[in-house]
Write a protein that holds these residues in place. Sequence first.
Motif, PDB file in Angstrom:
ATOM      1  N   LYS A   1      28.959 -11.110 -26.449  1.00  0.00           N
ATOM      2  CA  LYS A   1      27.985 -12.137 -26.095  1.00  0.00           C
ATOM      3  C   LYS A   1      26.726 -11.933 -26.930  1.00  0.00           C
ATOM      4  N   PRO A   2      25.901 -12.953 -27.043  1.00  0.00           N
ATOM      5  CA  PRO A   2      24.699 -12.818 -27.873  1.00  0.00           C
ATOM      6  C   PRO A   2      23.784 -11.733 -27.339  1.00  0.00           C
ATOM      7  N   GLU A   3      23.069 -11.100 -28.252  1.00  0.00           N
ATOM      8  CA  GLU A   3      22.134 -10.060 -27.862  1.00  0.00           C
ATOM      9  C   GLU A   3      20.901 -10.696 -27.230  1.00  0.00           C
ATOM     10  N   THR A   4      20.440 -10.087 -26.170  1.00  0.00           N
ATOM     11  CA  THR A   4      19.222 -10.538 -25.495  1.00  0.00           C
ATOM     12  C   THR A   4      18.204  -9.424 -25.568  1.00  0.00           C
ATOM     13  N   LYS A   5      16.974  -9.788 -25.898  1.00  0.00           N
ATOM     14  CA  LYS A   5      15.899  -8.814 -26.003  1.00  0.00           C
ATOM     15  C   LYS A   5      15.095  -8.803 -24.709  1.00  0.00           C
ATOM     16  N   ALA A   6      14.837  -7.627 -24.247  1.00  0.00           N
ATOM     17  CA  ALA A   6      14.020  -7.508 -23.047  1.00  0.00           C
ATOM     18  C   ALA A   6      12.587  -7.913 -23.351  1.00  0.00           C
ATOM     19  N   ILE A   7      11.936  -8.482 -22.345  1.00  0.00           N
ATOM     20  CA  ILE A   7      10.560  -8.938 -22.542  1.00  0.00           C
ATOM     21  C   ILE A   7       9.643  -7.743 -22.719  1.00  0.00           C
ATOM     22  N   GLY A   8       8.825  -7.772 -23.736  1.00  0.00           N
ATOM     23  CA  GLY A   8       7.875  -6.703 -23.990  1.00  0.00           C
ATOM     24  C   GLY A   8       8.394  -5.623 -24.898  1.00  0.00           C
TER      25      GLY A   8
ATOM     26  N   ASN B   1      26.704 -26.526 -30.459  1.00  0.00           N
ATOM     27  CA  ASN B   1      27.886 -25.943 -31.083  1.00  0.00           C
ATOM     28  C   ASN B   1      27.805 -24.425 -31.098  1.00  0.00           C
ATOM     29  N   ALA B   2      26.612 -23.885 -31.408  1.00  0.00           N
ATOM     30  CA  ALA B   2      26.445 -22.430 -31.388  1.00  0.00           C
ATOM     31  C   ALA B   2      26.630 -21.880 -29.973  1.00  0.00           C
ATOM     32  N   PHE B   3      26.093 -22.575 -28.969  1.00  0.00           N
ATOM     33  CA  PHE B   3      26.252 -22.135 -27.588  1.00  0.00           C
ATOM     34  C   PHE B   3      27.715 -22.195 -27.164  1.00  0.00           C
ATOM     35  N   SER B   4      28.424 -23.223 -27.609  1.00  0.00           N
ATOM     36  CA  SER B   4      29.852 -23.348 -27.294  1.00  0.00           C
ATOM     37  C   SER B   4      30.655 -22.217 -27.912  1.00  0.00           C
TER      38      SER B   4
ATOM     39  N   ASN C   1      14.571 -28.766 -24.234  1.00  0.00           N
ATOM     40  CA  ASN C   1      14.007 -27.836 -23.257  1.00  0.00           C
ATOM     41  C   ASN C   1      15.107 -27.108 -22.482  1.00  0.00           C
ATOM     42  N   GLN C   2      16.205 -27.792 -22.197  1.00  0.00           N
ATOM     43  CA  GLN C   2      17.337 -27.140 -21.537  1.00  0.00           C
ATOM     44  C   GLN C   2      17.922 -26.039 -22.416  1.00  0.00           C
ATOM     45  N   GLY C   3      17.964 -26.276 -23.726  1.00  0.00           N
ATOM     46  CA  GLY C   3      18.456 -25.253 -24.639  1.00  0.00           C
ATOM     47  C   GLY C   3      17.562 -24.031 -24.659  1.00  0.00           C
ATOM     48  N   LYS C   4      16.249 -24.221 -24.619  1.00  0.00           N
ATOM     49  CA  LYS C   4      15.328 -23.085 -24.579  1.00  0.00           C
ATOM     50  C   LYS C   4      15.524 -22.276 -23.307  1.00  0.00           C
ATOM     51  N   THR C   5      15.721 -22.967 -22.193  1.00  0.00           N
ATOM     52  CA  THR C   5      15.953 -22.267 -20.928  1.00  0.00           C
ATOM     53  C   THR C   5      17.269 -21.486 -20.956  1.00  0.00           C
ATOM     54  N   ALA C   6      18.302 -22.080 -21.551  1.00  0.00           N
ATOM     55  CA  ALA C   6      19.604 -21.406 -21.615  1.00  0.00           C
ATOM     56  C   ALA C   6      19.527 -20.158 -22.491  1.00  0.00           C
ATOM     57  N   ARG C   7      18.841 -20.246 -23.619  1.00  0.00           N
ATOM     58  CA  ARG C   7      18.727 -19.071 -24.493  1.00  0.00           C
ATOM     59  C   ARG C   7      17.886 -17.973 -23.860  1.00  0.00           C
ATOM     60  N   ALA C   8      16.928 -18.356 -23.003  1.00  0.00           N
ATOM     61  CA  ALA C   8      16.025 -17.369 -22.431  1.00  0.00           C
ATOM     62  C   ALA C   8      16.673 -16.516 -21.345  1.00  0.00           C
ATOM     63  N   GLY C   9      17.504 -17.120 -20.486  1.00  0.00           N
ATOM     64  CA  GLY C   9      17.993 -16.341 -19.358  1.00  0.00           C
ATOM     65  C   GLY C   9      19.472 -16.421 -19.051  1.00  0.00           C
ATOM     66  N   PHE C  10      20.201 -17.279 -19.756  1.00  0.00           N
ATOM     67  CA  PHE C  10      21.609 -17.464 -19.381  1.00  0.00           C
ATOM     68  C   PHE C  10      22.418 -16.204 -19.634  1.00  0.00           C
ATOM     69  N   TRP C  11      22.259 -15.590 -20.790  1.00  0.00           N
ATOM     70  CA  TRP C  11      23.121 -14.457 -21.151  1.00  0.00           C
ATOM     71  C   TRP C  11      22.708 -13.160 -20.481  1.00  0.00           C
ATOM     72  N   ARG C  12      21.665 -13.192 -19.657  1.00  0.00           N
ATOM     73  CA  ARG C  12      21.318 -12.015 -18.874  1.00  0.00           C
ATOM     74  C   ARG C  12      22.145 -11.927 -17.591  1.00  0.00           C
ATOM     75  N   ALA C  13      22.846 -13.006 -17.262  1.00  0.00           N
ATOM     76  CA  ALA C  13      23.666 -13.012 -16.051  1.00  0.00           C
ATOM     77  C   ALA C  13      24.909 -12.146 -16.264  1.00  0.00           C
ATOM     78  N   SER C  14      25.472 -11.686 -15.148  1.00  0.00           N
ATOM     79  CA  SER C  14      26.641 -10.809 -15.229  1.00  0.00           C
ATOM     80  C   SER C  14      27.939 -11.566 -15.466  1.00  0.00           C
TER      81      SER C  14
ATOM     82  N   GLY D   1      25.547 -17.380 -14.544  1.00  0.00           N
ATOM     83  CA  GLY D   1      24.656 -18.013 -15.501  1.00  0.00           C
ATOM     84  C   GLY D   1      24.605 -19.518 -15.334  1.00  0.00           C
ATOM     85  N   SER D   2      25.741 -20.132 -14.998  1.00  0.00           N
ATOM     86  CA  SER D   2      25.774 -21.576 -14.793  1.00  0.00           C
ATOM     87  C   SER D   2      24.937 -21.988 -13.587  1.00  0.00           C
ATOM     88  N   SER D   3      24.910 -21.154 -12.571  1.00  0.00           N
ATOM     89  CA  SER D   3      24.122 -21.482 -11.373  1.00  0.00           C
ATOM     90  C   SER D   3      22.628 -21.460 -11.650  1.00  0.00           C
TER      91      SER D   3
END
Length: 281
Positions: free
Chosen positions: A231-238, A214-217, A60-73, A78-80
């Motif tokens: 950084k990984p591509e993030t898709k906007a919601i919708g 490993n992929a996140f690292s 579940n932590q991995g799902k949360t990290a993929r969802a919003g971590f890389w949207r941080a500046s 992102g760590s916070s």
Amino acid sequence: MSIELLSAAAGGSQNKFGLLEALNEGGFISWSIFIVLVIMSVGSFYILFTKLFEQQKVINQGKTARAGFWRASSLKEGSSKLEKNSAYKQLVDDGLHAQDQHGQMTDQQEAHDYLHGSLARSEASINTKLNGGLAFLATVGATAPFVGLLGTVIGIYSALIKIGIAGQASIDAVAGPVGEALIMTALGLFVAVPAVLAYNWLQSRNKYILRDLNAFSNDILAYMGSDGRVKPETKAIGTSTAAKPVTKTAGQAGGVQSPAVQPGTTERTTTTTSTTTPPKR
């Protein structure tokens, strides 16, 4: 027990066969082996459920990290946003700490190698935590059948000694005590099989988690090495990246293109075609 039912169906004899009789027949050693098997079984199921809870928490932590971590500046921002004791937060914090330490070093060690080694050590520590307790499951799966077999051997030995002293070698005098002793082997298998299945299942889930870590690292390492440009591509919601179907108008179906619309405007561009007649000779 089935032995008790068979003896009752045979005529309700006074001899009762069962687990307690088998343990009493073996004495202190049989009781000790039985208690060891019970401890193995309880410990195996305890580790199974606790590790499942721990693994699901990391997933579940991995799902949360993929969802919003890389949207941080930045990585610190992102760590916070990650959970306090998250395994993914540990990777980010260890990477940032290694980056600060490399800036204080006086030698010319490559930053990529130093950061990669620090992140690898962080992954190894997380892997150690995930594998905690699995050695107990492997030990139970490998030794429980032999522990039960030891109880069977001792039970049969005690039964044969008593039969020899009594001087009765009939089938009813031998089958009961020997059958009781075999119960210990069945108990050993009952303890070992769930432990082996739990060990294999938990190991497969750990491998999935480690691949994701490993992929996140690697993404963190690429982000640091490029100063945030990679950084990984993030898709906007919708939003959807699927290509829109191309529809043809009546003119296009007939082979004549309709006037095109300029991007960002509502005006259509008109194309003029000039026909020239060849000169008469």
